[in-house]
Design a protein around this motif. Sequence first.
Motif, PDB file in Angstrom:
ATOM      1  N   ARG A 196       8.098   3.968   6.968  1.00  0.00           N
ATOM      2  CA  ARG A 196       6.922   4.087   6.111  1.00  0.00           C
ATOM      3  C   ARG A 196       5.614   4.119   7.076  1.00  0.00           C
ATOM      4  O   ARG A 196       5.669   3.741   8.232  1.00  0.00           O
TER       5      ARG A 196
ATOM      6  N   THR B 254      -6.005   5.107  -5.808  1.00  0.00           N
ATOM      7  CA  THR B 254      -6.108   6.561  -6.457  1.00  0.00           C
ATOM      8  C   THR B 254      -7.599   6.488  -6.744  1.00  0.00           C
ATOM      9  O   THR B 254      -8.467   5.558  -6.836  1.00  0.00           O
TER      10      THR B 254
ATOM     11  N   SER C  46       9.350   3.458  -3.290  1.00  0.00           N
ATOM     12  CA  SER C  46      10.512   3.924  -4.113  1.00  0.00           C
ATOM     13  C   SER C  46      10.809   5.357  -3.752  1.00  0.00           C
ATOM     14  O   SER C  46      11.634   6.116  -4.276  1.00  0.00           O
ATOM     15  N   GLY C  47      10.115   5.842  -2.777  1.00  0.00           N
ATOM     16  CA  GLY C  47      10.371   7.267  -2.153  1.00  0.00           C
ATOM     17  C   GLY C  47      11.594   7.288  -1.199  1.00  0.00           C
ATOM     18  O   GLY C  47      12.594   6.524  -1.354  1.00  0.00           O
TER      19      GLY C  47
ATOM     20  N   ARG D  30       0.795  -1.261   0.093  1.00  0.00           N
ATOM     21  CA  ARG D  30      -0.164  -0.023   0.201  1.00  0.00           C
ATOM     22  C   ARG D  30       0.766   1.175  -0.048  1.00  0.00           C
ATOM     23  O   ARG D  30       0.403   2.508  -0.518  1.00  0.00           O
ATOM     24  N   ASP D  31       1.917   1.030   0.467  1.00  0.00           N
ATOM     25  CA  ASP D  31       2.990   2.438   0.519  1.00  0.00           C
ATOM     26  C   ASP D  31       3.585   2.701  -0.913  1.00  0.00           C
ATOM     27  O   ASP D  31       3.770   2.017  -1.633  1.00  0.00           O
ATOM     28  N   ASP D  32       4.239   3.941  -0.810  1.00  0.00           N
ATOM     29  CA  ASP D  32       5.401   4.177  -1.766  1.00  0.00           C
ATOM     30  C   ASP D  32       6.634   3.529  -1.346  1.00  0.00           C
ATOM     31  O   ASP D  32       7.308   4.014  -0.615  1.00  0.00           O
TER      32      ASP D  32
ATOM     33  N   GLU E 205       2.992  -0.589  -6.128  1.00  0.00           N
ATOM     34  CA  GLU E 205       2.988   0.110  -5.108  1.00  0.00           C
ATOM     35  C   GLU E 205       1.444   0.613  -4.738  1.00  0.00           C
ATOM     36  O   GLU E 205       0.556   0.790  -6.054  1.00  0.00           O
ATOM     37  N   HIS E 206       1.344   1.476  -3.799  1.00  0.00           N
ATOM     38  CA  HIS E 206      -0.020   2.256  -3.922  1.00  0.00           C
ATOM     39  C   HIS E 206      -1.210   1.398  -4.123  1.00  0.00           C
ATOM     40  O   HIS E 206      -2.185   1.925  -4.766  1.00  0.00           O
TER      41      HIS E 206
END
Length: 443
Positions: free
Chosen positions: A47, A161, A41-42, A37-39, A136-137
């Motif tokens: 997290r 989204t 690659s940030g 559920r997370d990003d 991701e997301h």
Amino acid sequence: MVEQRNGHAVVLGGSIAGSLAARVLSPAFARVTVVDRDDLSGPVAPRAAAPQGHHIHALLARGQQILEELFPGFTDELVSSGVPIGDFGTSLSWYFNGEMIRKAETGTVCVAAGRPLLESRVRARVRALGNVTYREHTDIAGLVASPDRDRITGVRVQARTPGAAEEVIDADVVVDTTGRGSRTPRWLEELGYPRVPEERVKMDLTYTTMDFHGPLPFDPIGDDIALLPVATPAIPRGAIFARMPDRYAVSLTGILGDRPPTDREGFLAYVQSLPVPEIYKAVRDAEPMGEAMSFRFPASVRRRYERMARTPDGLLVLGDAACVFNPVYGQGMTVAAMSARLLGEHARSGPLSPRAFFRDLSRLVDAPWDMSAGADLGFPGVVGRRTAKVRMGNAYIPRLQAAAVHDGRLSRAFLRSAGLVDPPQALMRPGIVSRVLRPRRGE
């Protein structure tokens, strides 16, 4: 090594356990998809789904060995990023009941990288594999089963989204590595399976961590890695004071409702109550990098999938989703690595059998669970089942630790066992027992 790769493996969760599962499944499957559920690659930072990421995490010796095995050169890569490393027996100062055990070479490597950095570097290695994709997301909505519910055939997911529709990802095997919040037990009950048996040890732990800028006004660590006053029934407040790549960090621990404060004044007062005064002297005038962060951990939980009469084919569970350890003992990431290695062995040997995997996973988890749960049950207020084995361990280990204050051979044996390199039975070898019962000095 499997010569021909077929099928699709889906891993739920992209942290250490999930990424390592993807790594070991990659040679056996044509495609591996990691859903989180997370990003991922940030920036290298804690997290949202892993609030414990703010705190000091230990990669035990066996974990370092497995990461190096799966990703050759991994330790050197961390060192090149400024991560301190050293021997577990000489670069760390271990205190039990206020006394430091004698330093001794153990032949094992301590890697002082925080969890976010370790996760980031592991994921970078896994992303480089040609057949692994991180999705991701994306929320995980549930499992998809065959009409007879005897096999898991995929997962339902939904992109994070606005207006995104739920969709199904078909899979030949699904591996749950979603951590302590795993919903697999509930999903199985919804499919008509019995409740997953559990063991719990309730200690009501609170972690509070504050990071400090270096250099420190007074530095008791120097080129070493950490000072560790370990909580014991006699002195139940514990801490880790560590040198990290870009900072110093103090993680305070309190159990049974003792909550290390987050305000600076209260935090420092708690530090001052520790049995190692050098830590307070080091940080009382140091500059904090921000507010202190707290994390509550109510209980260790072991989910006993191997004890279920039946489970569906195509579904495996590992990491914290299978067993959540008290983080004080630093076993989580290392047991996840050991479990992933076991998963790789099963994947190489042929079609994955949940029953066989859960049986072998239980054997693997037995030793670290006995060590951490047993140590917690040494505190009279901790709730859990005290077997004869637990009572014997809680009578013997404190004597070993006390004798290790003057005996480096005992320090070495204890730290190699605590690091999950040697089995707990190694501490009961005649040569070790005799040194515990007849303490020696200066060896």
